[in-house]
Structure formats: C-alpha cells, structure tokens
Design a protein around this motif. Structure first.
Motif, PDB file in Angstrom:
ATOM      1  N   SER A  21       1.151  -1.116  -0.606  1.00 24.25           N
ATOM      2  CA  SER A  21      -0.016   0.128  -0.106  1.00 24.25           C
ATOM      3  C   SER A  21       0.598   1.089   0.261  1.00 24.25           C
ATOM      4  O   SER A  21       1.948   0.735   0.325  1.00 24.25           O
ATOM      5  N   LEU A  22       0.068   2.304  -0.414  1.00 23.81           N
ATOM      6  CA  LEU A  22       0.772   3.848  -0.247  1.00 23.81           C
ATOM      7  C   LEU A  22       1.639   3.874   0.989  1.00 23.81           C
ATOM      8  O   LEU A  22       0.210   4.036   1.950  1.00 23.81           O
ATOM      9  N   HIS A  23       2.640   4.403   1.317  1.00 25.34           N
ATOM     10  CA  HIS A  23       3.127   4.616   2.479  1.00 25.34           C
ATOM     11  C   HIS A  23       3.101   6.177   3.342  1.00 25.34           C
ATOM     12  O   HIS A  23       3.889   6.013   3.868  1.00 25.34           O
ATOM     13  N   GLN A  24       3.187   7.323   1.873  1.00 27.13           N
ATOM     14  CA  GLN A  24       3.064   8.590   2.128  1.00 27.13           C
ATOM     15  C   GLN A  24       1.845   8.958   1.681  1.00 27.13           C
ATOM     16  O   GLN A  24       1.538   8.855   0.634  1.00 27.13           O
ATOM     17  N   PRO A  38       1.502  13.459  15.249  1.00 25.27           N
ATOM     18  CA  PRO A  38       1.334  11.817  14.020  1.00 25.27           C
ATOM     19  C   PRO A  38       1.329  10.250  14.699  1.00 25.27           C
ATOM     20  O   PRO A  38       2.495  10.300  15.729  1.00 25.27           O
ATOM     21  N   TRP A  39       0.261   9.903  15.113  1.00 23.39           N
ATOM     22  CA  TRP A  39       0.829   8.440  15.246  1.00 23.39           C
ATOM     23  C   TRP A  39       0.167   7.169  14.144  1.00 23.39           C
ATOM     24  O   TRP A  39      -0.926   7.222  13.538  1.00 23.39           O
ATOM     25  N   ALA A  40       0.684   6.528  14.155  1.00 26.23           N
ATOM     26  CA  ALA A  40       0.538   5.170  13.577  1.00 26.23           C
ATOM     27  C   ALA A  40       0.779   3.488  13.995  1.00 26.23           C
ATOM     28  O   ALA A  40       1.249   3.307  14.579  1.00 26.23           O
ATOM     29  N   ARG A  41      -0.190   2.462  13.828  1.00 23.70           N
ATOM     30  CA  ARG A  41      -0.313   1.512  14.583  1.00 23.70           C
ATOM     31  C   ARG A  41      -0.629   0.035  13.659  1.00 23.70           C
ATOM     32  O   ARG A  41      -1.627  -0.053  12.933  1.00 23.70           O
ATOM     33  N   ALA A  42      -0.126  -0.933  13.846  1.00 25.70           N
ATOM     34  CA  ALA A  42      -0.111  -1.797  13.118  1.00 25.70           C
ATOM     35  C   ALA A  42      -1.515  -2.676  13.863  1.00 25.70           C
ATOM     36  O   ALA A  42      -2.146  -2.457  14.478  1.00 25.70           O
ATOM     37  N   SER A  71       5.612  11.030  10.716  1.00 25.89           N
ATOM     38  CA  SER A  71       5.906  12.020  10.720  1.00 25.89           C
ATOM     39  C   SER A  71       5.578  12.625  10.290  1.00 25.89           C
ATOM     40  O   SER A  71       5.095  11.993   9.080  1.00 25.89           O
ATOM     41  N   TYR A  72       5.609  13.524  10.142  1.00 25.88           N
ATOM     42  CA  TYR A  72       4.654  14.775   8.961  1.00 25.88           C
ATOM     43  C   TYR A  72       5.593  15.672   8.394  1.00 25.88           C
ATOM     44  O   TYR A  72       6.742  15.717   9.445  1.00 25.88           O
ATOM     45  N   GLN A 116       2.083  12.485   5.291  1.00 20.19           N
ATOM     46  CA  GLN A 116       2.113  11.517   6.235  1.00 20.19           C
ATOM     47  C   GLN A 116       3.180  10.385   6.125  1.00 20.19           C
ATOM     48  O   GLN A 116       3.105  10.021   4.622  1.00 20.19           O
ATOM     49  N   SER A 117       4.359  10.305   6.275  1.00 22.77           N
ATOM     50  CA  SER A 117       5.098   9.222   5.757  1.00 22.77           C
ATOM     51  C   SER A 117       5.165   7.900   6.954  1.00 22.77           C
ATOM     52  O   SER A 117       5.778   8.638   8.047  1.00 22.77           O
ATOM     53  N   VAL A 118       5.057   6.719   6.572  1.00 18.26           N
ATOM     54  CA  VAL A 118       4.877   5.770   7.392  1.00 18.26           C
ATOM     55  C   VAL A 118       5.762   5.208   7.371  1.00 18.26           C
ATOM     56  O   VAL A 118       5.756   4.386   5.743  1.00 18.26           O
ATOM     57  N   ALA A 119       6.267   4.023   8.490  1.00 16.49           N
ATOM     58  CA  ALA A 119       7.592   3.140   8.082  1.00 16.49           C
ATOM     59  C   ALA A 119       6.582   1.894   7.605  1.00 16.49           C
ATOM     60  O   ALA A 119       5.820   1.602   7.715  1.00 16.49           O
ATOM     61  N   THR A 120       7.642   1.281   6.651  1.00 21.08           N
ATOM     62  CA  THR A 120       7.011  -0.154   6.078  1.00 21.08           C
ATOM     63  C   THR A 120       7.501  -1.146   7.451  1.00 21.08           C
ATOM     64  O   THR A 120       8.307  -1.089   7.740  1.00 21.08           O
ATOM     65  N   ALA A 121       6.412  -2.113   7.606  1.00 26.88           N
ATOM     66  CA  ALA A 121       6.189  -3.347   9.172  1.00 26.88           C
ATOM     67  C   ALA A 121       6.231  -4.514   8.223  1.00 26.88           C
ATOM     68  O   ALA A 121       5.838  -4.599   7.055  1.00 26.88           O
ATOM     69  N   ASP A 122       5.871  -5.745   9.308  1.00 31.88           N
ATOM     70  CA  ASP A 122       6.129  -6.534   8.691  1.00 31.88           C
ATOM     71  C   ASP A 122       5.355  -7.201   8.451  1.00 31.88           C
ATOM     72  O   ASP A 122       3.610  -6.465   8.270  1.00 31.88           O
TER      73      ASP A 122
END
Length: 316
Positions: free
Chosen positions: A151-154, A191-195, A204-205, A214-220
């Motif tokens: 998915s798009l992470h930015q 900002p926050w993000a949760r799996a 982060s913004y 908003q950039s979201v790090a790639t998770a497992d």
C-alpha cells in the motif's frame, strides 16, 4: 499631492504595523505577569534552545491587521460545524467564521459509507488505502488504513485554511494552524500509526505549503493493516505565538528596557516575590530573544513561557 498621498499611505502602514507589534508585546507582558502571579519560575526552552531551520515555504502572511488573540469562545458553547465532504474533499470544519478542510487525491467518485458509530468510510481511495472519517465536538480525525505492505505509505492531505493562515510544523511533530497575526487557532496533533496487533509504527509529518505529508514506515507483512490517524482540533491547543524578525527584536529590547525600569524602581519591587519572579523572567526573555535574533531566527513562545526558535515562513 501625489507625494503627500504616498507619504500618508506609508505612515498609515507603519501605524498599523506598530499596533500589531504592540498587541503581541502587550500580550507577552500579560503572560509574564500572569505566570509570575502564580509563583511559577520561567519554563525552560523545552523544544531545544535553537532547533534547526524549517525550510518549507508555507505561504504569505497578511500583516495589515493588528494582533489580537483569536476569539474561539464559541468552542465552549456551540462548537464547530463539521461535515464529511464530497468530490476531492474528505472533511471540513467551521468555527467562529474560520474554516479548515482536508482534500485528498482519489476521493472523487468514491462511495462514502455512513456507519452506525457515526463514522464515514471510503474504500480504496488510492494505492490500497481506505479512509475512515470521524467528526466530534472539537474537530475531526481522518484515519487511513494501509491494507498491505504494498500500500501507499506516504499520504498527502491538502489543507484549506482561513485567509492569511499557514501550517507550522512544531518540534513535537504536531502542526499548528496559525492565523495571520501569529496566534494558533487549532492544530493537527502529533501523528501516530499502529499495526493490527497494536505495535507502534514509526510515522512523521512534513509540510509542503498547505499540504501535510504523512510518511509511515513499512512494517512486517504479518502486521498489516496499519492505521495512521491525522487528527485536527480547534482551539489554542499549543498556546503558541509566532513572532517575526521585527517583533523578536522589539521583544529583545522591550524586555531589557522593562528590566531597567524595574531596577530604577528598586527597592519597591525587589521586596516582593512576584517582582523578583518578573525580573527573572524578563532577563530570560530578553537574553533568549536577543540570542535568537543574533542568529537570524525568530522567537516562538508558549503561554507557559517555554521559548524556542523558528525560521519558517513567519520569520521574515
């Protein structure tokens, strides 16, 4: 006649600017006295003494109006009018004649589903991202659900603001919505993000003009979906005032001169606890404002007297 008219226009502009500067300085003095009256010592510069510059261009400020604290009193009685949008608009909110809205690419033509819990969902807007929009008595939240690692992470949120207002990235990761006079009228919370299992995902913004990225790090891969939640709230949330170059210089000298006047009135003020606290605060404010000005940056101060520097679009 033409020269006289031109001179009159310049004089009028100088008068308006003096009124604007005086308004902020009077407000700052009121904060100093109010904090002193509670017996509090000046807060440390909790955002770091001189954080690095913010290079993003975030608009032009209308400097024609005098500085006044924005009237957001309706928030305590009526509250904002917040609605889910149509077309590219995700959501909009209006309070006391001021409006903040969020647009996103990929919303046009997408079905908006109303849910029993009062939220609205929009599926697969772009790049495997679903949206959930929630409105409440203070603003709104736009939750983006990233379905998979592909998915798009930015995520890009185009923000519509009141005239003369800008977005200012704060040191804690939140974003202030600042009116033309430098007062915060609302904010996008940090900002926050949760799996899916509750694991915190790094996010982060950044600010690009009037767009929040908003950039979201790639998770497992096993941890998806990941949810990120930009949330906007009305009100003087951070209690922050942004000063420009001229105002920073005026505060530097005004605080110093006020201290000199107080010294001239000793020992009257020196015998009072509040007088000593005020004197100490004025020393801190003067030194900090002067050091910030010397480095080509501008003063940013909270109502707790926590001071830091900024070099965004308002530092002109």
């Amino acid at each position: 006649m033409a020269q006289q008219a031109k001179h009159g226009l310049r004089a009028g502009k100088r008068s308006r600017l003096r009124l604007r500067y005086k308004g902020k300085i009077i407000f700052l003095v009121a904060v100093v006295v109010a904090v002193a009256a509670t017996g509090l010592a000046p807060a440390a510069a909790d955002d770091g003494l001189l954080p690095g510059p913010m290079d993003q261009d975030i608009g032009t400020v209308d400097e024609s109006a005098p500085a006044e604290t924005p009237d957001l009193s309706p928030l305590t009685t009526v509250g904002p009018v917040t609605n889910v949008g149509t077309g590219t608009r995700a959501v909009s909110s209006t309070l006391a004649g001021l409006s903040v809205a969020v647009d996103m690419v990929g919303l046009t033509g997408r079905e908006r589903k109303s849910n029993a819990d009062g939220t609205t969902t929009i599926d697969d807007i772009t790049g495997g991202v679903d949206l959930t929009i929630q409105t409440d008595s203070t603003g709104f939240a736009v939750s983006a659900e990233l379905a998979a690692v592909t998915s798009l992470h930015q995520l890009r949120f185009d923000v519509s603001l009141p005239g003369g207002a800008t977005l200012e990235l704060d040191d804690d990761g939140s974003i202030d919505v600042v009116d033309a006079d430098g007062f915060t009228i609302g904010a996008f919370k940090a900002p926050w993000a949760r799996a899916a299992d509750g694991t915190v995902v790094e996010t982060s913004y950044t600010v690009e003009g009037r767009t929040i990225v908003q950039s979201v790090a790639t998770a497992d891969e096993a941890l998806y979906p990941v949810v990120a939640d930009p949330e906007f709230v009305w009100g003087w949330v951070t209690g922050t005032i942004y000063f420009d170059v001229a105002e920073t210089g005026m505060i530097c000298y005004a605080a110093y001169n006020s201290l000199i006047y107080m010294m001239a009135g000793a020992p009257f003020w020196a015998l009072t606890m509040i007088g000593n606290v005020i004197a100490g605060m004025l020393v801190v404010v003067a030194l900090f404002a002067c050091s910030v000005k010397a480095l080509g940056q501008c003063l940013k101060i909270k109502t707790t007297l926590a001071m830091s520097a900024h070099s965004g679009s308002r530092c002109t």
